[in-house]
Design a protein around this motif. Structure first.
Motif, short mmCIF file in Angstrom:
data_model
loop_
_atom_site.label_atom_id
_atom_site.label_comp_id
_atom_site.label_asym_id
_atom_site.label_seq_id
_atom_site.Cartn_x
_atom_site.Cartn_y
_atom_site.Cartn_z
N HIS A 30 0.78 -1.19 0.18
CA HIS A 30 -0.02 0.06 0.06
C HIS A 30 0.86 1.24 -0.04
O HIS A 30 0.65 2.24 -0.68
CB HIS A 30 -0.73 -0.06 1.18
N ALA A 31 2.00 1.30 0.87
CA ALA A 31 3.01 2.47 0.87
C ALA A 31 3.37 2.57 -0.68
O ALA A 31 3.49 3.90 -1.12
CB ALA A 31 3.90 2.28 1.98
N ALA A 32 3.91 1.51 -1.41
CA ALA A 32 4.29 1.84 -2.71
C ALA A 32 3.19 2.02 -3.57
O ALA A 32 3.55 3.15 -4.48
CB ALA A 32 4.60 0.33 -3.27
N ASP A 33 1.82 1.89 -3.63
CA ASP A 33 0.71 2.34 -4.08
C ASP A 33 0.69 3.95 -4.15
O ASP A 33 0.81 4.71 -5.07
CB ASP A 33 -0.46 1.85 -3.79
N LEU A 34 0.80 4.32 -2.52
CA LEU A 34 0.90 6.01 -2.37
C LEU A 34 1.96 6.76 -2.93
O LEU A 34 1.57 7.57 -3.65
CB LEU A 34 0.79 6.04 -0.65
N ALA A 35 3.07 5.93 -2.99
CA ALA A 35 4.05 6.59 -3.60
C ALA A 35 4.26 6.56 -5.24
O ALA A 35 4.61 7.57 -5.84
CB ALA A 35 5.45 5.92 -3.30
N THR A 36 3.26 5.93 -5.85
CA THR A 36 3.18 5.73 -7.19
C THR A 36 2.20 6.48 -8.02
O THR A 36 1.93 6.99 -9.20
CB THR A 36 3.24 4.38 -7.59
N GLN A 37 0.74 6.48 -7.25
CA GLN A 37 -0.37 7.19 -7.42
C GLN A 37 -0.49 8.10 -8.34
O GLN A 37 -1.13 8.47 -9.17
CB GLN A 37 -1.55 6.87 -6.39
N ALA A 38 0.12 9.27 -7.80
CA ALA A 38 -0.06 10.66 -8.40
C ALA A 38 0.27 10.92 -10.04
O ALA A 38 -0.33 11.43 -10.53
CB ALA A 38 0.91 11.61 -7.69
N ALA A 39 1.36 9.92 -10.50
CA ALA A 39 1.50 9.95 -11.63
C ALA A 39 0.50 9.30 -12.68
O ALA A 39 0.38 9.83 -13.85
CB ALA A 39 2.81 9.04 -11.91
#
Length: 83
Positions: free
Chosen positions: A23-32
């Motif tokens: 989930h933390a990796a998703d949050l780091a990637t989502q904005a793009a």
């Protein structure tokens, strides 16, 4: 923006810690991808993960998972919230 619930099934079960990391990796990637992951739920023994996400479309949501950690959803449903 549309809202989706996705479902992942991990054979053999999953730990809360592993899901928190993904989930933390998703949050780091989502904005793009103009995606916003809101919440997730875990049934560790059954290996089920449920993610609630605002996204332009289901593919954008899955793209974030793919790029962040490779664990794409098995199913994605467009949902609406009711109280």
């Amino acid at each position: 923006m549309p809202r989706f619930m996705d479902v992942h099934t991990i054979a053999g079960g999953v730990t809360e810690e592993a899901v928190a990391g993904a989930h933390a990796a998703d949050l780091a990637t989502q904005a793009a991808h103009d995606v916003h992951y809101l919440k997730y739920w875990v049934d560790g023994e059954a290996g089920k993960i449920f993610c609630l996400v605002d996204a332009p479309d289901a593919e954008a949501a899955n793209t974030v998972h793919r790029e962040a950690h490779g664990l794409v959803a098995d199913e994605i449903y467009r949902v609406t919230e009711h109280e």
